[in-house]
Design a protein around this motif. Structure first.
Motif, PDB file in Angstrom:
ATOM      1  N   ARG A 148      13.375   7.204 -30.787  1.00  0.00           N
ATOM      2  CA  ARG A 148      14.837   7.267 -30.915  1.00  0.00           C
ATOM      3  C   ARG A 148      15.249   7.257 -32.389  1.00  0.00           C
ATOM      4  N   LYS A 149      14.530   6.493 -33.203  1.00  0.00           N
ATOM      5  CA  LYS A 149      14.822   6.468 -34.638  1.00  0.00           C
ATOM      6  C   LYS A 149      14.616   7.850 -35.249  1.00  0.00           C
ATOM      7  N   ILE A 150      13.588   8.542 -34.785  1.00  0.00           N
ATOM      8  CA  ILE A 150      13.370   9.915 -35.267  1.00  0.00           C
ATOM      9  C   ILE A 150      14.540  10.802 -34.862  1.00  0.00           C
ATOM     10  N   ASP A 151      15.000  10.647 -33.620  1.00  0.00           N
ATOM     11  CA  ASP A 151      16.148  11.431 -33.151  1.00  0.00           C
ATOM     12  C   ASP A 151      17.366  11.225 -34.049  1.00  0.00           C
ATOM     13  N   LEU A 152      17.554  10.011 -34.541  1.00  0.00           N
ATOM     14  CA  LEU A 152      18.713   9.673 -35.364  1.00  0.00           C
ATOM     15  C   LEU A 152      18.555  10.067 -36.834  1.00  0.00           C
ATOM     16  N   SER A 153      17.354  10.422 -37.224  1.00  0.00           N
ATOM     17  CA  SER A 153      17.046  10.669 -38.635  1.00  0.00           C
ATOM     18  C   SER A 153      17.239  12.119 -39.046  1.00  0.00           C
ATOM     19  N   ILE A 189       4.678  11.965 -35.977  1.00  0.00           N
ATOM     20  CA  ILE A 189       4.813  13.205 -36.752  1.00  0.00           C
ATOM     21  C   ILE A 189       4.980  14.390 -35.807  1.00  0.00           C
ATOM     22  N   ASP A 190       4.156  14.449 -34.776  1.00  0.00           N
ATOM     23  CA  ASP A 190       4.259  15.539 -33.800  1.00  0.00           C
ATOM     24  C   ASP A 190       5.635  15.555 -33.147  1.00  0.00           C
ATOM     25  N   TYR A 191       6.138  14.389 -32.788  1.00  0.00           N
ATOM     26  CA  TYR A 191       7.456  14.297 -32.170  1.00  0.00           C
ATOM     27  C   TYR A 191       8.530  14.789 -33.139  1.00  0.00           C
ATOM     28  N   ALA A 192       8.449  14.347 -34.390  1.00  0.00           N
ATOM     29  CA  ALA A 192       9.433  14.776 -35.392  1.00  0.00           C
ATOM     30  C   ALA A 192       9.420  16.292 -35.542  1.00  0.00           C
ATOM     31  N   ARG A 193       8.245  16.867 -35.586  1.00  0.00           N
ATOM     32  CA  ARG A 193       8.146  18.331 -35.717  1.00  0.00           C
ATOM     33  C   ARG A 193       8.718  19.040 -34.492  1.00  0.00           C
ATOM     34  N   GLU A 194       8.461  18.482 -33.304  1.00  0.00           N
ATOM     35  CA  GLU A 194       9.037  19.066 -32.080  1.00  0.00           C
ATOM     36  C   GLU A 194      10.564  19.068 -32.148  1.00  0.00           C
ATOM     37  N   LYS A 195      11.120  18.060 -32.798  1.00  0.00           N
ATOM     38  CA  LYS A 195      12.570  17.932 -32.935  1.00  0.00           C
ATOM     39  C   LYS A 195      13.091  18.623 -34.200  1.00  0.00           C
ATOM     40  N   CYS A 196      12.203  19.370 -34.873  1.00  0.00           N
ATOM     41  CA  CYS A 196      12.557  20.114 -36.091  1.00  0.00           C
ATOM     42  C   CYS A 196      13.068  19.217 -37.213  1.00  0.00           C
ATOM     43  N   LYS A 197      12.495  18.021 -37.295  1.00  0.00           N
ATOM     44  CA  LYS A 197      12.830  17.094 -38.370  1.00  0.00           C
ATOM     45  C   LYS A 197      11.830  17.296 -39.499  1.00  0.00           C
TER      46      LYS A 197
END
Length: 106
Positions: free
Chosen positions: A57-62, A82-90
């Motif tokens: 969730r913190k990644i979603d908010l970042s 890291i994989d999750y962040a990349r999936e979310k285009c962060k």
């Protein structure tokens, strides 16, 4: 003000706290840190799941994530984040890319 989540191995917790302070005080970022279990409390499976959900969730908010990869070390949990962040285009920034200072972030 940009929001950043900082991640790294818990063996680097002191370094992560120092970097989080610099990101906030020197660059004005809003830093969401990973959770530290410095007292070494026993964690149940439910607690681990809650922590994992909170990290995602913190990644979603970042706006981006900042990986503290001392000596280029990245553990399994951080790889998943890291994989999750990349999936979310962060964007994912690595501390090893700023060996002398963080000035290129500003």
């Amino acid at each position: 003000m940009k929001t950043v989540t900082i991640y790294g191995s818990m063996r680097f917790s002191d370094e992560m706290k120092r970097i989080a302070f610099l990101l906030e005080s020197s660059f004005g970022f809003n830093v969401l840190q990973c959770t530290y279990n410095e007292s070494g409390l026993a964690l149940t499976q439910q607690m681990l799941q809650r922590l994992e959900n909170a990290h995602l969730r913190k990644i979603d908010l970042s706006d981006f994530v900042y990986i503290v990869d001392v000596d280029h070390y990245i553990g399994d949990s951080v790889r998943l984040e890291i994989d999750y962040a990349r999936e979310k285009c962060k964007p994912v920034l690595y501390h090893s890319d700023f060996p002398d200072n963080l000035n290129s972030l500003s």
